[in-house]
Motif scaffolding. Structure first.
Motif, PDB file in Angstrom:
ATOM      1  N   TYR A 158      67.698  45.142  43.081  1.00  0.00           N
ATOM      2  CA  TYR A 158      68.752  46.063  43.503  1.00  0.00           C
ATOM      3  C   TYR A 158      69.650  46.443  42.325  1.00  0.00           C
ATOM      4  CZ  TYR A 158      72.431  48.236  46.207  1.00  0.00           C
ATOM      5  OH  TYR A 158      73.331  49.158  46.706  1.00  0.00           O
ATOM      6  N   ALA A 159      69.936  47.744  42.221  1.00  0.00           N
ATOM      7  CA  ALA A 159      70.773  48.280  41.143  1.00  0.00           C
ATOM      8  C   ALA A 159      70.169  48.001  39.762  1.00  0.00           C
ATOM      9  CB  ALA A 159      72.202  47.726  41.216  1.00  0.00           C
ATOM     10  N   GLY A 160      68.869  47.735  39.722  1.00  0.00           N
ATOM     11  CA  GLY A 160      68.206  47.464  38.450  1.00  0.00           C
ATOM     12  C   GLY A 160      68.474  46.064  37.927  1.00  0.00           C
ATOM     13  N   GLN A 198      64.537  51.014  41.349  1.00  0.00           N
ATOM     14  CA  GLN A 198      65.798  51.279  40.636  1.00  0.00           C
ATOM     15  C   GLN A 198      65.819  50.618  39.268  1.00  0.00           C
ATOM     16  OE1 GLN A 198      68.913  49.848  43.235  1.00  0.00           O
ATOM     17  NE2 GLN A 198      68.071  50.870  45.029  1.00  0.00           N
ATOM     18  N   THR A 215      67.598  60.671  42.516  1.00  0.00           N
ATOM     19  CA  THR A 215      68.753  59.778  42.451  1.00  0.00           C
ATOM     20  C   THR A 215      68.549  58.618  41.485  1.00  0.00           C
ATOM     21  OG1 THR A 215      67.811  58.612  44.328  1.00  0.00           O
ATOM     22  CG2 THR A 215      69.542  60.228  44.806  1.00  0.00           C
ATOM     23  N   LYS A 216      67.367  58.532  40.847  1.00  0.00           N
ATOM     24  CA  LYS A 216      67.087  57.403  39.962  1.00  0.00           C
ATOM     25  C   LYS A 216      67.415  57.764  38.499  1.00  0.00           C
ATOM     26  CE  LYS A 216      65.368  54.889  43.406  1.00  0.00           C
ATOM     27  NZ  LYS A 216      65.485  55.526  44.702  1.00  0.00           N
ATOM     28  N   ASN A 217      67.149  56.846  37.570  1.00  0.00           N
ATOM     29  CA  ASN A 217      67.553  57.076  36.170  1.00  0.00           C
ATOM     30  C   ASN A 217      66.739  58.161  35.476  1.00  0.00           C
ATOM     31  OD1 ASN A 217      68.896  54.723  36.935  1.00  0.00           O
ATOM     32  ND2 ASN A 217      68.865  53.887  34.855  1.00  0.00           N
ATOM     33  N   HIS A 245      71.849  51.610  36.500  1.00  0.00           N
ATOM     34  CA  HIS A 245      71.337  52.459  37.589  1.00  0.00           C
ATOM     35  C   HIS A 245      72.455  52.920  38.508  1.00  0.00           C
ATOM     36  CE1 HIS A 245      69.095  54.330  40.682  1.00  0.00           C
ATOM     37  NE2 HIS A 245      69.500  53.452  41.578  1.00  0.00           N
ATOM     38  N   MET A 246      73.344  52.005  38.871  1.00  0.00           N
ATOM     39  CA  MET A 246      74.441  52.412  39.762  1.00  0.00           C
ATOM     40  C   MET A 246      75.649  51.527  39.508  1.00  0.00           C
ATOM     41  SD  MET A 246      73.929  50.704  43.508  1.00  0.00           S
ATOM     42  CE  MET A 246      72.208  50.907  43.917  1.00  0.00           C
ATOM     43  N   HIS A 278      75.741  52.092  51.175  1.00  0.00           N
ATOM     44  CA  HIS A 278      74.294  52.090  50.942  1.00  0.00           C
ATOM     45  C   HIS A 278      73.556  51.604  52.169  1.00  0.00           C
ATOM     46  CE1 HIS A 278      71.179  51.958  47.438  1.00  0.00           C
ATOM     47  NE2 HIS A 278      71.030  52.969  48.244  1.00  0.00           N
ATOM     48  N   ARG A 283      79.225  52.579  46.711  1.00  0.00           N
ATOM     49  CA  ARG A 283      78.682  53.100  45.445  1.00  0.00           C
ATOM     50  C   ARG A 283      79.589  54.211  44.922  1.00  0.00           C
ATOM     51  NH1 ARG A 283      72.678  54.848  46.534  1.00  0.00           N
ATOM     52  NH2 ARG A 283      72.545  54.747  44.264  1.00  0.00           N
TER      53      ARG A 283
END
Ligand SMILES: *Cc1c(COP(=O)(O)O)cnc(C)c1O
Length: 380
Positions: free
Chosen positions: A130-132, A157, A187-189, A295-296, A324, A355
């Motif tokens: 999660y969140a990279g 992510q 929505t990703k990097n 990522h976020m 989320h 987020r």
């Protein structure tokens, strides 16, 4: 005040040029030059076994569910705090999903509580980074080995993020499990609108993966000149994206370092600004074995009421912040077929995680404006 959106897809500038190249080359279906370029790029840069571009991360997970031979009744362990696809891809093959709780310090699956979920029907564990931020892959791989399970990393992510083993070895997320699944959703990097990739880190699966990718045919082998005609040999689907998608993605990959540097910088400005006045229990926690891929950025509110008020407050200041996942064990689809279970950490993130706006083109001034408004809110 200018609106600060939650997300804004970033274009590097070459996307349409490369799409034009793909179109004029006369080969616009899948597995052409741009697809190969992207796959090779990922294999070289991140040390993934073999890469296959897919039309989404969901598709990559579906391929993994087929490759791990999931049959009706098999059990798959998935965190409840995740996107639907992490579970759905296995449900389509008939799996029974066993939901795991998150850690108390971050939304990742709690590896210390996995062993009690394993039965003689368990086939696969799906850690979601999660969140990279890395799950505890060393502990998870150990369990997988002990019980002879497959590990499918949902790395949607997690591009350009790494896990450090106790002996100091660092490995890219998505390269550690038997399979890894990435997303290039806008929505990703790094993005291609919709898009994804399966990494295959165990060579023995590669031949079958290519067949499943190409509608159950051995067409890839045919194109490589290894056989003189191709036919239907296995199950599968049309999992490969067209060259137009791959061309878009390649334009992004040429700038991946620049994208990543900027995103990590945005993350740090948020963190350093907020830690000045917020208790660390509000802020993201990154374990020492994980890197951060920007990522976020999220904050953990004290309650759903506090979160709703903060969302409203920020909205009144023209800032778009969003919550989320709703825990999957509380979804209508799961509860139609299963009994209610208690997963307290997962529920807490569902109720409290917020987020903040996060994208390549957000300016330092805009990030600081978000921080100042949050400060304002907590001083009211
Ligand atoms: C985005 C995401 C997916 C789905 O990706 P798609 O490419 O849209 O299919 C799956 N899992 C997680 C954790 C995600 O964040």
């Amino acid at each position: 005040m200018k609106k600060i959106p939650f997300n804004k897809p970033f274009l590097t500038g070459k996307e349409t040029d490369y799409i034009k190249d793909a179109v004029s080359s006369g080969k616009i279906s899948g597995n052409g030059v741009f697809t190969q370029k992207c796959q090779t790029f990922f294999e070289k840069k991140f040390g993934f076994g073999k890469c296959l571009l897919t039309t989404s991360c969901t598709d990559a997970l579906e391929m993994a569910a087929i490759l791990t031979n999931i049959k009706p009744g098999d059990e798959v362990i998935v965190p409840s705090y995740t996107f639907v696809s992490s579970a759905l891809a296995f449900v389509r093959q008939g799996a029974k999903i066993v939901f795991a709780d998150s850690e108390s310090s971050n939304p990742n699956i709690d590896a210390t509580k996995l062993e009690e979920l394993i039965t003689n029907k368990t086939k696969v564990i799906v850690p979601v980074h999660y969140a990279g931020v890395a799950c505890d892959m060393e502990a998870i791989m150990k369990l997988a080995k002990k019980y002879n399970l497959y590990v499918v990393e949902d790395a949607a992510q997690a591009i350009d993020s790494f896990y450090e083993f106790k002996d100091g070895t660092k490995k890219a997320l998505g390269s550690i499990g038997h399979f890894g699944a990435f997303s290039f959703h806008e929505t990703k990097n790094v993005i291609s609108g919709e898009g994804g990739m399966l990494t295959i880190n165990d060579d023995s699966f590669f031949e079958r993966a290519e067949i499943i990718w190409e509608k159950g045919t051995n067409r890839s082998k045919f194109f490589k000149g290894e056989i003189d005609k191709y036919g239907w040999v296995d199950t599968g689907s049309s999992f490969l994206p067209s060259e137009i998608i791959a061309a878009f993605l390649f334009a992004q990959l040429e700038h991946i370092d620049e994208i990543q540097n900027k995103r990590k910088q945005v993350w740090s400005i948020y963190y350093n600004g907020l830690v000045e006045f917020l208790d660390s229990s509000y802020l993201p926690f990154i374990p020492s074995f994980s890197t951060n891929n920007g990522h976020m950025f999220y904050i953990k509110c004290k309650s759903d009421i506090e979160r709703s008020k903060l969302i409203e407050f920020l909205k009144s200041k023209n800032i778009h912040a969003v919550f989320h996942y709703l825990s999957l064990h509380k979804s209508d689809y799961y509860l139609k077929l299963n009994n209610h279970i208690e997963l307290s950490n997962s529920d807490r993130y569902s109720e409290s995680l917020l987020r903040l706006p996060f994208y390549y083109e957000i300016t330092n001034e805009e990030v600081n404006r978000v921080i100042q408004e949050i400060k304002q809110f907590f001083q009211l």
